[in-house]
Design a protein around this motif. Structure first.
Motif, PDB file in Angstrom:
ATOM      1  N   ASP A 149      22.557   4.319   3.659  1.00  0.00           N
ATOM      2  CA  ASP A 149      21.591   4.750   4.664  1.00  0.00           C
ATOM      3  C   ASP A 149      20.180   4.242   4.370  1.00  0.00           C
ATOM      4  N   LEU A 150      19.819   4.186   3.104  1.00  0.00           N
ATOM      5  CA  LEU A 150      18.471   3.743   2.747  1.00  0.00           C
ATOM      6  C   LEU A 150      18.391   2.220   2.663  1.00  0.00           C
ATOM      7  N   SER A 151      19.335   1.603   1.945  1.00  0.00           N
ATOM      8  CA  SER A 151      19.258   0.150   1.738  1.00  0.00           C
ATOM      9  C   SER A 151      19.368  -0.626   3.048  1.00  0.00           C
ATOM     10  N   LYS A 152      20.166  -0.124   3.992  1.00  0.00           N
ATOM     11  CA  LYS A 152      20.332  -0.862   5.244  1.00  0.00           C
ATOM     12  C   LYS A 152      19.037  -0.896   6.060  1.00  0.00           C
ATOM     13  N   LEU A 153      18.131   0.071   5.795  1.00  0.00           N
ATOM     14  CA  LEU A 153      16.865   0.083   6.515  1.00  0.00           C
ATOM     15  C   LEU A 153      16.046  -1.166   6.227  1.00  0.00           C
ATOM     16  N   LEU A 172       0.804  -1.208   0.000  1.00  0.00           N
ATOM     17  CA  LEU A 172       0.000   0.000   0.000  1.00  0.00           C
ATOM     18  C   LEU A 172       0.838   1.260   0.000  1.00  0.00           C
ATOM     19  N   ASN A 173       1.954   1.230   0.685  1.00  0.00           N
ATOM     20  CA  ASN A 173       2.814   2.399   0.828  1.00  0.00           C
ATOM     21  C   ASN A 173       4.264   2.025   0.567  1.00  0.00           C
ATOM     22  N   CYS A 174       5.039   3.009   0.127  1.00  0.00           N
ATOM     23  CA  CYS A 174       6.468   2.792  -0.064  1.00  0.00           C
ATOM     24  C   CYS A 174       7.093   2.336   1.243  1.00  0.00           C
ATOM     25  N   ILE A 175       7.918   1.320   1.197  1.00  0.00           N
ATOM     26  CA  ILE A 175       8.514   0.769   2.412  1.00  0.00           C
ATOM     27  C   ILE A 175       9.476   1.745   3.092  1.00  0.00           C
ATOM     28  N   PHE A 176       9.875   2.792   2.386  1.00  0.00           N
ATOM     29  CA  PHE A 176      10.791   3.776   2.960  1.00  0.00           C
ATOM     30  C   PHE A 176      10.084   5.060   3.395  1.00  0.00           C
ATOM     31  N   CYS A 177       9.475   5.755   2.438  1.00  0.00           N
ATOM     32  CA  CYS A 177       8.894   7.072   2.732  1.00  0.00           C
ATOM     33  C   CYS A 177       7.405   7.016   3.048  1.00  0.00           C
ATOM     34  N   GLU A 178       6.789   5.847   2.865  1.00  0.00           N
ATOM     35  CA  GLU A 178       5.379   5.607   3.164  1.00  0.00           C
ATOM     36  C   GLU A 178       4.418   6.385   2.269  1.00  0.00           C
ATOM     37  N   MET A 179       4.909   6.874   1.152  1.00  0.00           N
ATOM     38  CA  MET A 179       4.014   7.492   0.180  1.00  0.00           C
ATOM     39  C   MET A 179       3.124   6.419  -0.436  1.00  0.00           C
ATOM     40  N   PRO A 180       1.852   6.722  -0.707  1.00  0.00           N
ATOM     41  CA  PRO A 180       0.974   5.733  -1.335  1.00  0.00           C
ATOM     42  C   PRO A 180       1.529   5.301  -2.692  1.00  0.00           C
ATOM     43  N   ILE A 181       1.468   4.007  -2.950  1.00  0.00           N
ATOM     44  CA  ILE A 181       1.961   3.481  -4.219  1.00  0.00           C
ATOM     45  C   ILE A 181       0.975   2.447  -4.756  1.00  0.00           C
ATOM     46  N   SER A 182       1.127   2.123  -6.013  1.00  0.00           N
ATOM     47  CA  SER A 182       0.331   1.073  -6.629  1.00  0.00           C
ATOM     48  C   SER A 182       0.877  -0.284  -6.208  1.00  0.00           C
ATOM     49  N   ARG A 183       0.026  -1.293  -6.191  1.00  0.00           N
ATOM     50  CA  ARG A 183       0.480  -2.641  -5.881  1.00  0.00           C
ATOM     51  C   ARG A 183       1.485  -3.148  -6.908  1.00  0.00           C
ATOM     52  N   SER A 184       1.482  -2.531  -8.080  1.00  0.00           N
ATOM     53  CA  SER A 184       2.387  -2.967  -9.144  1.00  0.00           C
ATOM     54  C   SER A 184       3.769  -2.337  -9.057  1.00  0.00           C
ATOM     55  N   ASN A 185       3.975  -1.394  -8.121  1.00  0.00           N
ATOM     56  CA  ASN A 185       5.288  -0.769  -7.983  1.00  0.00           C
ATOM     57  C   ASN A 185       6.348  -1.809  -7.674  1.00  0.00           C
ATOM     58  N   ARG A 186       7.467  -1.720  -8.383  1.00  0.00           N
ATOM     59  CA  ARG A 186       8.519  -2.716  -8.228  1.00  0.00           C
ATOM     60  C   ARG A 186       9.122  -2.673  -6.826  1.00  0.00           C
ATOM     61  N   SER A 245       7.850  -2.748  -3.998  1.00  0.00           N
ATOM     62  CA  SER A 245       7.079  -1.975  -3.014  1.00  0.00           C
ATOM     63  C   SER A 245       7.760  -0.659  -2.636  1.00  0.00           C
ATOM     64  N   MET A 246       8.403  -0.038  -3.606  1.00  0.00           N
ATOM     65  CA  MET A 246       9.044   1.265  -3.411  1.00  0.00           C
ATOM     66  C   MET A 246       8.465   2.279  -4.385  1.00  0.00           C
ATOM     67  N   CYS A 247       8.413   3.527  -3.942  1.00  0.00           N
ATOM     68  CA  CYS A 247       8.040   4.583  -4.874  1.00  0.00           C
ATOM     69  C   CYS A 247       9.218   4.830  -5.820  1.00  0.00           C
ATOM     70  N   LYS A 248       8.954   5.525  -6.897  1.00  0.00           N
ATOM     71  CA  LYS A 248       9.981   5.743  -7.915  1.00  0.00           C
ATOM     72  C   LYS A 248      11.188   6.486  -7.351  1.00  0.00           C
ATOM     73  N   LYS A 249      10.950   7.505  -6.534  1.00  0.00           N
ATOM     74  CA  LYS A 249      12.055   8.310  -5.996  1.00  0.00           C
ATOM     75  C   LYS A 249      12.965   7.479  -5.091  1.00  0.00           C
ATOM     76  N   CYS A 250      12.369   6.665  -4.243  1.00  0.00           N
ATOM     77  CA  CYS A 250      13.183   5.845  -3.337  1.00  0.00           C
ATOM     78  C   CYS A 250      13.928   4.747  -4.094  1.00  0.00           C
ATOM     79  N   LEU A 251      13.272   4.159  -5.086  1.00  0.00           N
ATOM     80  CA  LEU A 251      13.927   3.121  -5.880  1.00  0.00           C
ATOM     81  C   LEU A 251      15.152   3.678  -6.596  1.00  0.00           C
ATOM     82  N   GLU A 252      15.061   4.922  -7.038  1.00  0.00           N
ATOM     83  CA  GLU A 252      16.184   5.547  -7.732  1.00  0.00           C
ATOM     84  C   GLU A 252      17.370   5.810  -6.804  1.00  0.00           C
TER      85      GLU A 252
END
Length: 256
Positions: free
Chosen positions: A92-96, A18-32, A34-41
């Protein structure tokens, strides 16, 4: 009606959908993953790495994926595993992802981590996957297992084995209650880990002449997977390739 109730239950159990695993922004179930685009980048996937220890390397060639046989970190070392493959740079992000899994009980992270590892492995090392026989994992000692309630490497390995179509088997017990290894040098880790692992009696015949994928969450100095590889090779394993989710760049003081 039943489908709506079931969907509601799944939404509670699997909040990562339902939400990005990092920033908790709402995302689609199809997001790769379970991350939003900004966090995945912001996640640094490892493309050029040492063929031996798997640490990121600087590629000065125009060829994007030119292999590097040995990096400055593992030159002069004689690891007993045949190869380590890591997938994402420790940051810092990946270790979370690992911290949430290990220390916050977010066990759904194991599936996301395994999906990343399996996807990348099949994309770049399909020939390796084809010759593997067994997936296993680095065990926790009894004290830590009781405190945490689960083994993160086992959970990741279980998903990976399913994704790769290979059997998952616990081959080794951890027989020493070692202290935490964080902050120790390579030599100190090797001293602490010495004789920490023992092949399960009922698994000895299964290991002989097998090619084994060994799963763990983080590759720091390689001491843990190397000690594991030692007992597996002594038991007759033909090839031991470790798969570790995160690793960092080589730093000279890591091996003091």
């Amino acid at each position: 009606m039943f489908e709506k109730i079931w969907k509601y239950i799944l939404d509670i159990i699997y909040p990562q959908n339902l939400n990005c695993i990092f920033c908790e922004m709402p995302i689609s179930r199809s997001n790769r993953y379970s991350m939003c685009k900004k966090c995945l980048e912001k996640i640094i996937f490892i493309h050029n790495s040492c063929d031996y220890c798997g640490k990121p390397t600087i590629n000065t060639s125009l060829e994007v994926d030119r292999p590097v046989e040995k990096c400055p970190y593992c030159q002069g070392k004689n690891f007993l595993f045949d190869r380590n493959i890591s997938f994402i740079e420790y940051g810092d992000l990946s270790k979370l992802m690992v911290f949430k899994l290990k220390y916050s009980g977010k066990t759904y992270m194991a599936k996301i981590i395994a999906n990343i590892m399996a996807d990348r492995l099949q994309e770049s090392n399909s020939d390796l996957v084809g010759r593997m026989d067994i997936v296993t994992y680095v065990p926790l000692n009894k004290k830590r297992m009781e405190a945490r309630g689960f083994n993160q490497a086992e959970k990741i390995g279980t998903y990976i084995s399913s994704l790769l179509g290979l059997p998952m088997v616990g081959l080794v017990d951890r027989v020493k209650n070692t202290d935490k290894l964080h902050g120790l040098s390579s030599q100190e880790r090797r001293r602490v880990l010495k004789n920490s692992f023992l092949i399960k009696e009922e698994m000895k015949d299964l290991i002989v002449n097998k090619n084994i994928l060994l799963v763990d969450d983080v590759f720091t100095t390689g001491s843990t997977v190397d000690e594991m590889a030692k007992v597996l090779k002594l038991a007759g394993a033909q090839e031991v390739v470790s798969l570790t989710f995160l690793t960092g760049k080589y730093e000279k003081d890591i091996d003091k």
